[in-house]
Design an enzyme around this catalytic site. Structure first.
Site, PDB file in Angstrom:
ATOM      1  N   ARG A 194     132.257 124.867 116.377  1.00  0.00           N
ATOM      2  CA  ARG A 194     133.333 124.144 117.080  1.00  0.00           C
ATOM      3  C   ARG A 194     132.972 122.662 117.213  1.00  0.00           C
ATOM      4  O   ARG A 194     133.819 121.784 117.077  1.00  0.00           O
ATOM      5  CB  ARG A 194     133.619 124.779 118.454  1.00  0.00           C
ATOM      6  CG  ARG A 194     134.511 123.924 119.336  1.00  0.00           C
ATOM      7  CD  ARG A 194     135.261 124.691 120.423  1.00  0.00           C
ATOM      8  NE  ARG A 194     134.462 125.641 121.150  1.00  0.00           N
ATOM      9  CZ  ARG A 194     133.527 125.344 122.062  1.00  0.00           C
ATOM     10  NH1 ARG A 194     133.250 124.089 122.362  1.00  0.00           N
ATOM     11  NH2 ARG A 194     132.860 126.300 122.678  1.00  0.00           N
ATOM     12  N   TYR A 249     158.698 111.344 114.107  1.00  0.00           N
ATOM     13  CA  TYR A 249     158.569 112.787 113.918  1.00  0.00           C
ATOM     14  C   TYR A 249     158.927 113.498 115.232  1.00  0.00           C
ATOM     15  O   TYR A 249     158.314 113.214 116.264  1.00  0.00           O
ATOM     16  CB  TYR A 249     157.141 113.129 113.477  1.00  0.00           C
ATOM     17  CG  TYR A 249     156.905 114.613 113.389  1.00  0.00           C
ATOM     18  CD1 TYR A 249     157.589 115.372 112.449  1.00  0.00           C
ATOM     19  CD2 TYR A 249     156.044 115.257 114.248  1.00  0.00           C
ATOM     20  CE1 TYR A 249     157.414 116.742 112.378  1.00  0.00           C
ATOM     21  CE2 TYR A 249     155.850 116.628 114.175  1.00  0.00           C
ATOM     22  CZ  TYR A 249     156.546 117.363 113.243  1.00  0.00           C
ATOM     23  OH  TYR A 249     156.369 118.725 113.183  1.00  0.00           O
ATOM     24  N   ASP A 273     151.057 106.672 112.984  1.00  0.00           N
ATOM     25  CA  ASP A 273     151.154 107.930 112.236  1.00  0.00           C
ATOM     26  C   ASP A 273     151.407 107.538 110.779  1.00  0.00           C
ATOM     27  O   ASP A 273     152.494 107.089 110.430  1.00  0.00           O
ATOM     28  CB  ASP A 273     152.307 108.776 112.803  1.00  0.00           C
ATOM     29  CG  ASP A 273     152.461 110.125 112.087  1.00  0.00           C
ATOM     30  OD1 ASP A 273     151.980 110.255 110.945  1.00  0.00           O
ATOM     31  OD2 ASP A 273     153.085 111.035 112.670  1.00  0.00           O
ATOM     32  N   LYS A 312     150.349 117.609 104.920  1.00  0.00           N
ATOM     33  CA  LYS A 312     151.325 117.036 104.013  1.00  0.00           C
ATOM     34  C   LYS A 312     150.636 116.537 102.734  1.00  0.00           C
ATOM     35  O   LYS A 312     150.121 117.326 101.976  1.00  0.00           O
ATOM     36  CB  LYS A 312     152.107 115.945 104.745  1.00  0.00           C
ATOM     37  CG  LYS A 312     152.604 116.383 106.149  1.00  0.00           C
ATOM     38  CD  LYS A 312     153.616 117.503 106.101  1.00  0.00           C
ATOM     39  CE  LYS A 312     153.919 118.106 107.470  1.00  0.00           C
ATOM     40  NZ  LYS A 312     154.280 117.190 108.527  1.00  0.00           N
TER      41      LYS A 312
HETATM   42  C1  LIG Z   1     154.366 117.123 109.893  1.00  0.00           C
HETATM   43  C2  LIG Z   1     154.196 115.878 110.648  1.00  0.00           C
HETATM   44  C3  LIG Z   1     153.500 115.863 111.871  1.00  0.00           C
HETATM   45  C4  LIG Z   1     152.977 117.123 112.525  1.00  0.00           C
HETATM   46  O1  LIG Z   1     151.959 117.720 111.798  1.00  0.00           O
HETATM   47  P1  LIG Z   1     151.683 119.316 111.743  1.00  0.00           P
HETATM   48  O2  LIG Z   1     150.569 119.411 110.772  1.00  0.00           O
HETATM   49  O3  LIG Z   1     152.961 119.974 111.314  1.00  0.00           O
HETATM   50  O4  LIG Z   1     151.298 119.733 113.129  1.00  0.00           O
HETATM   51  C5  LIG Z   1     153.350 114.642 112.501  1.00  0.00           C
HETATM   52  N1  LIG Z   1     153.843 113.506 111.981  1.00  0.00           N
HETATM   53  C6  LIG Z   1     154.516 113.485 110.813  1.00  0.00           C
HETATM   54  C7  LIG Z   1     155.046 112.189 110.294  1.00  0.00           C
HETATM   55  C8  LIG Z   1     154.717 114.668 110.108  1.00  0.00           C
HETATM   56  O5  LIG Z   1     155.402 114.641 108.957  1.00  0.00           O
END
Ligand SMILES: *Cc1c(COP(=O)(O)O)cnc(C)c1O
Length: 372
Positions: free
Chosen positions: A47, A99, A171, A196
């Protein structure tokens, strides 16, 4: 080292015992101490850290140009770790187009714990300036935004945020460091959903927070990662690291396909608006050109005829897959408002596309027949 070379080499070391070139997956949750009680390899308990997670963190930190990174079990867990550093009474600013899960965290979790927030049009720096209160500790930015692909001048926004002594978080999921490097534009922290483009194959969930400097603020995030335990498994870290060497090639291919598709859609009589920063008609085009290398693989467009027409287009595609998410090799199409729910601000005739790695002619033909 250049980006592509780092993507292949950083965090990977041929296994000393076996000579294996591909990084082994270390499933062990615990690591042996020396007779004197020390941990000579730096690993104690999985962890807190394990070889696969450390490899991934080292690689992503280097590609973003940050000093250090903390990997999480999802993008949302990564975002949560940043918000969990705050105290009751603190205020944060988030963009009004962002998001939706990021806002859901504020609305449904952190608001109840005494964190107040303002959603603002972060594209407009005057609006952003007006959103600060004496309690503002952190500003979250997302450019291009989701799902309207609004562009924020990150350098100017970061300067303003720092003038207010607040932390600037970007982000960068949609761009990846191939397209955009927020640290070079003044950001303090960069967040990614590694689910992603980093993962790149729609088969692993993950998130990461990268810090420009290994400072006191980041140490809190590290503590939350290790103590809270929302960590990825060694196999998940291994899968994400495996995709890193192709990141640059993939992002450039996604961007090129997206540009062509955006130009096709912009001319289509059944499409009223295309949201893609690579289009000269996009209001943020010049800022995007200044702060991005290419414009990424995501776009949205409005279908003439409202919600029913949009849903019908999504219903007719054959090469595109009707699914949420983004960043994989498959092109995905999504009626975004129905995923975000009844109180969404997203137009009901909007379709969001994640452009994959198929041949552009097949993608254009598919949308052409679906728009008939
Ligand atoms: C998918 C996404 C998230 C969240 O991520 P998860 O891996 O689904 O928890 C946050 N910001 C953006 C821009 C995203 O496309």
């Amino acid at each position: 080292m250049k980006f592509e070379t780092k993507a292949v080499h950083i965090g990977r070391h041929p296994d000393k015992q076996t000579g294996a070139v591909a990084t082994p997956i270390h499933l062990s949750t615990t690591f042996e101490r020396e007779a004197d009680g020390t941990f000579p390899h730096g690993n104690i308990y999985s962890r807190n850290g394990n070889p696969n997670r450390l490899s991934l963190e080292e690689c992503i930190a280097s590609l973003e140009g940050g000093e250090t990174a903390a990997a999480f079990s999802s993008g949302q867990a990564a975002t949560m770790s940043v918000l969990q550093t705050l105290k009751p009474g603190d205020h944060v600013i988030f963009p009004d187009n962002v998001y939706w899960g990021s806002v859901k965290l504020l609305k449904d979790i952190f608001h109840h714990w005494g964190i107040s927030y303002t959603l603002t049009n972060a594209t407009d720096l005057n609006e952003l300036e007006k959103s600060f209160t004496p309690k503002t500790k952190l500003v979250w930015l997302e450019s291009p935004s989701n799902p309207l692909l609004k562009i924020t001048d990150l350098q100017k926004a970061a300067d303003m945020i720092h003038a207010h002594q607040a932390v600037c978080v970007v982000d960068n999921t949609w761009s990846t460091p191939v397209i955009q490097r927020p640290f070079e534009l003044g950001a303090d922290l960069v967040m990614h959903s590694t689910t992603k483009y980093f993962g790149g194959n729609s088969d692993v969930l993950g998130g990461v927070i990268v810090s420009k400097t290994d400072n006191e603020f980041f140490q809190k995030i590290r503590m939350i990662q290790q103590t809270g335990g929302a960590v990825p498994s060694p196999f998940e870290c291994w899968l994400i690291l495996r995709s890193m060497p192709s990141l640059s090639l993939r992002m450039n291919a996604h961007s090129e396909n997206a540009q062509e598709l955006a130009e096709f859609l912009e001319k289509h009589p059944k499409v009223t608006t295309v949201f893609y920063p690579g289009l000269i008609s996009h209001p943020g085009h010049l800022i995007a050109k200044k702060q991005m290398n290419g414009f990424g693989g995501m776009l949205s467009f409005l279908v003439k005829g409202g919600e029913a027409a949009a849903v019908s287009v999504a219903g007719k595609v054959k090469v595109f897959t009707r699914a949420t998410s983004l960043g994989g090799s498959h092109s995905l199409i999504e009626h975004r408002a129905s995923v975000e729910g009844p109180d969404t601000q997203t137009p009901w005739n909007l379709l969001r596309i994640s452009i994959g790695l198929e041949h552009i002619d097949d993608l254009i033909d598919d949308l052409d027949q679906a728009l008939m």
